[in-house]
Write an enzyme that holds these catalytic residues in place. Sequence first.
Site, PDB file in Angstrom:
ATOM      1  CG  ASP A 156      -1.822  -1.169   1.307  1.00 15.54           C
ATOM      2  OD1 ASP A 156      -2.143  -1.723   0.238  1.00 15.54           O
ATOM      3  OD2 ASP A 156      -2.213  -1.548   2.428  1.00 15.54           O
TER       4      ASP A 156
HETATM    5  N1  URA Z   1      -1.115  -5.929   4.118  1.00 15.71           N
HETATM    6  C1  URA Z   1      -1.642  -4.686   4.067  1.00 15.71           C
HETATM    7  O1  URA Z   1      -2.681  -4.421   4.655  1.00 15.71           O
HETATM    8  N2  URA Z   1      -0.983  -3.759   3.337  1.00 15.71           N
HETATM    9  C2  URA Z   1       0.178  -3.990   2.690  1.00 15.71           C
HETATM   10  O2  URA Z   1       0.744  -3.078   2.068  1.00 15.71           O
HETATM   11  C3  URA Z   1       0.715  -5.297   2.777  1.00 15.71           C
HETATM   12  C4  URA Z   1       0.046  -6.252   3.493  1.00 15.71           C
END
Ligand code: URA
Length: 238
Positions: A106
């Site tokens: 993310d």
């Molecule tokens: N889980 C999440 O919620 N976000 C990420 O970026 C990676 C794993």
Amino acid sequence: MGKLTLDRILQSQGFGTRKWCGEVVAAGEVSIAGQVISDNHISLETRGLVFGIFGEEWIFRENVYIALNKPANFECSRKASHHPGVHTLLPEQFARRDVQPVGRLDHDTTGLLLMSDDGPFIHTQSSPKRHIPKVYVATTHDPVTPGLVAALLAGVKLHDEPAPLAALTCSMVDTHRIEIVLEQGKYHQVKRMLAAAGNHCVALCRSQIGGLKLDGLGLAGGEWCYLDDAQLALLKPD
Ligand code: URA
């Protein structure tokens, strides 16, 4: 790749179009072992080739395998919209040779991100069948409790997922941090699992993929390095 002319070599490494690379060679901007080579017709063995371009030295690489310590506020998507893309943290020619993230983090997640221009590697490495454990350290809004850890280990039901998802391992780091190891890579998985277990993730960092640890790479946020064969071997499932 065997032998290639210098313009093709530069093109393959992402420096520009073949025409542009040919012009750069003809202009005397490319050297090998300190000697300027301005003839585009000579074929050179690419294996192990070290060349200079605009005074900077590069090693010929058929493919690149990179580890990036991703900072927050960079997007993994190719057409980044709200934040700059992670490719902007790498030399320009990597984008031209289609170096892309292996899976996604993310925009607000930090930590270990693999990048490559090797299509089959990206495909196998991000395949859900591969079962490569990924280690995350999540900072939580509310204090970590034994119940939270137990719920994540037992499995939590996420909207749109037919079966509950469980952490491979999960442990408390301190009052507001847990280390959670996942084998799957579902959308926002850590954040959604924490929410389903009654807490809220306020910061997330991926610290390890398979046996490859971010800590061992010595990268500050935003820095990257090439991965060698021994490091790539750590990415294979046991
Ligand atoms: N889980 C999440 O919620 N976000 C990420 O970026 C990676 C794993």
